[in-house]
Write a protein that holds these residues in place. Structure first.
Motif, PDB file in Angstrom:
ATOM      1  N   THR A  52     -14.606   3.063   1.996  1.00 11.13           N
ATOM      2  CA  THR A  52     -15.320   4.529   2.547  1.00 11.13           C
ATOM      3  C   THR A  52     -14.679   6.024   2.552  1.00 11.13           C
ATOM      4  N   ILE A  53     -15.672   6.750   2.974  1.00  6.33           N
ATOM      5  CA  ILE A  53     -15.260   7.732   2.744  1.00  6.33           C
ATOM      6  C   ILE A  53     -16.020   8.610   3.713  1.00  6.33           C
ATOM      7  N   ARG A  64     -13.182  -4.214  -0.205  1.00  8.57           N
ATOM      8  CA  ARG A  64     -15.081  -3.746   0.328  1.00  8.57           C
ATOM      9  C   ARG A  64     -14.565  -2.834   0.172  1.00  8.57           C
ATOM     10  N   GLY A 117       0.809   5.412   6.879  1.00 11.65           N
ATOM     11  CA  GLY A 117      -0.116   4.078   7.704  1.00 11.65           C
ATOM     12  C   GLY A 117      -0.912   4.511   6.245  1.00 11.65           C
ATOM     13  N   GLN A 118      -1.319   2.742   6.446  1.00 15.99           N
ATOM     14  CA  GLN A 118      -2.682   2.455   6.095  1.00 15.99           C
ATOM     15  C   GLN A 118      -3.804   3.165   6.681  1.00 15.99           C
ATOM     16  N   PRO A 119      -4.745   3.625   5.768  1.00 12.33           N
ATOM     17  CA  PRO A 119      -5.963   3.867   6.496  1.00 12.33           C
ATOM     18  C   PRO A 119      -6.802   2.500   6.944  1.00 12.33           C
ATOM     19  N   ASN A 120      -7.512   2.775   7.893  1.00 12.16           N
ATOM     20  CA  ASN A 120      -8.221   1.526   8.193  1.00 12.16           C
ATOM     21  C   ASN A 120      -7.997  -0.002   7.707  1.00 12.16           C
ATOM     22  N   PRO A 121      -7.034  -0.063   8.499  1.00 12.69           N
ATOM     23  CA  PRO A 121      -6.360  -1.417   8.233  1.00 12.69           C
ATOM     24  C   PRO A 121      -7.461  -2.099   8.980  1.00 12.69           C
ATOM     25  N   ASN A 122      -8.680  -2.439   9.750  1.00 12.24           N
ATOM     26  CA  ASN A 122      -9.643  -2.948  10.777  1.00 12.24           C
ATOM     27  C   ASN A 122     -10.534  -2.479  10.527  1.00 12.24           C
ATOM     28  N   GLY A 123     -10.416  -2.054   9.144  1.00 11.29           N
ATOM     29  CA  GLY A 123     -12.166  -1.785   8.555  1.00 11.29           C
ATOM     30  C   GLY A 123     -13.512  -0.534   9.334  1.00 11.29           C
ATOM     31  N   GLY A 145      -3.036   8.246   7.089  1.00 15.86           N
ATOM     32  CA  GLY A 145      -3.820   8.815   6.029  1.00 15.86           C
ATOM     33  C   GLY A 145      -4.453  10.688   6.390  1.00 15.86           C
ATOM     34  N   GLN A 191       1.283   5.735  -0.795  1.00 17.25           N
ATOM     35  CA  GLN A 191       0.831   6.703  -0.016  1.00 17.25           C
ATOM     36  C   GLN A 191       1.086   8.103  -0.959  1.00 17.25           C
ATOM     37  N   TYR A 214       0.601  -1.410  -0.241  1.00 17.80           N
ATOM     38  CA  TYR A 214      -0.098   0.127   0.192  1.00 17.80           C
ATOM     39  C   TYR A 214       1.212   1.247  -0.291  1.00 17.80           C
ATOM     40  N   LEU A 256       0.191  11.421   8.199  1.00 18.27           N
ATOM     41  CA  LEU A 256      -0.046  10.327   8.627  1.00 18.27           C
ATOM     42  C   LEU A 256       0.008   9.459   8.245  1.00 18.27           C
ATOM     43  N   MET A 262      -7.268   5.414  -5.323  1.00 19.15           N
ATOM     44  CA  MET A 262      -8.072   6.525  -4.452  1.00 19.15           C
ATOM     45  C   MET A 262      -7.086   7.736  -4.288  1.00 19.15           C
ATOM     46  N   SER A 313      -9.646  -5.977   7.502  1.00 23.94           N
ATOM     47  CA  SER A 313      -8.831  -7.271   7.466  1.00 23.94           C
ATOM     48  C   SER A 313      -9.973  -8.355   7.112  1.00 23.94           C
ATOM     49  N   TYR A 363     -12.971   4.831   7.942  1.00 24.84           N
ATOM     50  CA  TYR A 363     -12.775   5.332   6.760  1.00 24.84           C
ATOM     51  C   TYR A 363     -12.061   6.160   6.384  1.00 24.84           C
ATOM     52  N   ASP A 364     -11.587   5.476   4.472  1.00 22.75           N
ATOM     53  CA  ASP A 364     -10.898   5.969   4.027  1.00 22.75           C
ATOM     54  C   ASP A 364     -10.423   7.141   3.988  1.00 22.75           C
ATOM     55  N   GLY A 365     -11.103   8.064   3.066  1.00 21.71           N
ATOM     56  CA  GLY A 365     -10.779   9.559   2.743  1.00 21.71           C
ATOM     57  C   GLY A 365     -12.137  10.486   3.143  1.00 21.71           C
TER      58      GLY A 365
END
Lengths: 362, 127
Positions: free
Chosen positions: A230-231, A227, B113-119, B97, A38, A36, B111, A207, A223, B122-124
């Protein structure tokens, strides 16, 4: 001794393979764990973020670099106030009243004309001089007081909506008071192009975030596996988020608001979304978010709906071809179209307050 | 009678087990929450700061100094020479993120790191 040779050789080869980045990358893919990446950079007057994942590190890096290059290219083409190809067009219009639109810029220029026409001129790139008068063309040039009514009226009388200007065979004619500013659509184009660059590099999941205006391809990953992306929709007044929405691959979510670039004078907020009909910043609306099939459309539509009264939304949405919209009024009241309401999950206070539903059937 | 495993076989087995220990975190490890802030001035990396203890950081930008405040797992602009203080009003950045910038001063912070690693989140952020 001979019996040791083959197993040891096998072991050495196995170790070499396990340490090889390509095999590890392949294993990560096979086991569902990819790399991943960014990155963030300043462009298009904001902080642009690109996030993507792929199992091939080289391909990932190439995609990220291509996305940034695409954004920088758009900035070099469409910046209204710095040296750019649009700046050259504006200079030609100012000096001779006509300008040739370069062939490779014509498709985007024509799309802007179409959207200006569909919005009835509420999205209008010809208002550059008004934007300049208000000082919103420059991060540090915002005024502390509004311009006079005479100054605004003088500029308004010299303006014509983009779709009403004569344009034929790539040549645009305009009164000398017109200065084109594609700020209400260029970011959408930049986000679109960056995402296309990722896809062209073979990146299937990514994204692009143009300072809170986003578009995605593919899926995010959590995890439990893949999916939808999600925003979170930021609450324009209280901070935090007021809702979450999941974007399908290719969808864009753009917001116009009164809370990032503004000044206050005599108890009133003057922000950067200027109504082309009145010459003054819009009032009554804190933010409008539009979810659409591409960034250009979402960007231009968010501006047009910020300007339009709520009663005009159904007609305007129909003309623009959008149906998923959320509006937060200056007093915090939320209005949302039926199409988007089915997709959002309200968070915090927004989950407890009544929400106005708007029917925007296409 | 031949032994089931020769010494060389044991070398391979032990090595493979050791390698498994090495690659398991690489393959299965969580992407992690934000522990590091990346601070850029223009297009240049100014610093990568571990978010592990309370301290302030002064970053010289295009029009003056911006002051950043760091606490465990989060960072924010404390002061900046820009007129509109958008970066300061953004408040704390505390999730991987998250990003903000003082555009006039050409300073950005995000920051890693991968956002939302545990679901769960939110990603953005749309705004």
């Amino acid at each position: 001794m001979k019996q040791f040779f083959a197993p040891v050789l096998f072991g050495v080869i196995l170790i070499a393979l396990l340490f090889s980045s390509q095999l590890r990358s392949g294993l990560r893919c096979a086991l569902g764990s990819e790399q991943y990446e960014q990155q963030q950079f300043l462009a298009m007057g904001t902080l642009v973020g690109v996030a993507a994942r792929h199992c091939d590190a080289n391909k990932l890096q190439a995609g990220m670099a291509a996305a940034e290059s695409a954004v920088r290219e758009i900035e070099a083409d469409w910046h209204a106030w710095q040296d750019s190809r649009l700046f050259a067009i504006n200079q030609a219009l100012a000096s001779s009243g006509q300008a040739d639109i370069p062939a490779d810029l014509q498709p985007r220029f024509e799309r802007a004309r179409e959207l200006a026409a569909a919005s009835g001129g509420l999205f209008d790139p010809t208002i550059g001089r008004l934007v300049e008068l208000w000082g919103f063309h420059d991060e540090e040039a915002f005024r502390s007081t509004p311009p006079t009514a005479v100054e605004i009226e003088t500029l308004l009388t010299g303006l014509y909506p983009l779709h009403e200007l004569q344009y034929q065979d790539g040549t645009l004619q305009a009164p000398t008071g017109v200065w084109l500013d594609f700020g209400a659509i260029a970011k959408g184009h930049g986000v679109d192009r960056a995402l296309a660059a990722l896809a062209a590099a073979g990146i299937e999941h990514g994204m692009v975030d143009g300072g809170g205006d986003l578009r995605v391809i593919g899926h995010s990953i959590g995890s439990d596996g893949e999916r939808p992306w999600t925003i979170g929709l930021r609450n324009p007044r209280a901070g935090g988020i007021l809702a979450r929405v999941q974007l399908q691959s290719g969808e864009a979510l753009f917001t116009s608001g009164d809370y990032e670039r503004y000044f206050e004078h005599a108890g009133r907020r003057y922000h950067h979304v200027v109504n082309p009909k009145t010459g003054y910043p819009t009032t009554g609306v804190a933010s409008v978010s539009v979810l659409a099939k591409d960034g250009e459309l979402a960007d231009a539509a968010a501006t047009a709906l910020m300007v339009a009264p709520l009663a005009d939304w159904p007609r305007l949405a129909q003309a623009l071809g959008i149906s998923q919209v959320l509006r937060v009024a200056h007093n915090g009241e939320i209005a949302i179209s039926d199409g988007l309401a089915e997709r959002v999950t309200w968070v915090g206070d927004a989950a407890r307050q009544s929400v106005v539903r708007i029917n925007l059937e296409l | 009678m031949n032994r089931l495993l020769t010494p060389a076989d044991w070398i391979v087995v032990v090595t493979a087990a050791a390698m498994l220990g090495f690659i398991f975190p690489a393959l299965w490890g969580a992407s992690g929450a934000a522990t590091t802030a990346r601070i850029m001035v223009g297009d240049e990396l100014y610093a990568e700061v571990e978010l592990d203890h309370v301290h302030d950081l002064v970053v010289p930008g295009a029009i003056g100094d911006s002051k950043l405040m760091i606490e465990a797992g989060k960072i924010r602009f404390l002061s900046s020479p820009c007129r509109h203080k958008v970066c300061i009003n953004r408040g704390w950045l505390d999730r991987a993120g998250a990003a903000t910038a003082c555009l006039p001063n050409r300073i950005s912070v995000w920051l890693k790191g991968q956002p939302n690693p545990n679901g769960e989140d939110y990603d953005g952020l749309a705004f």
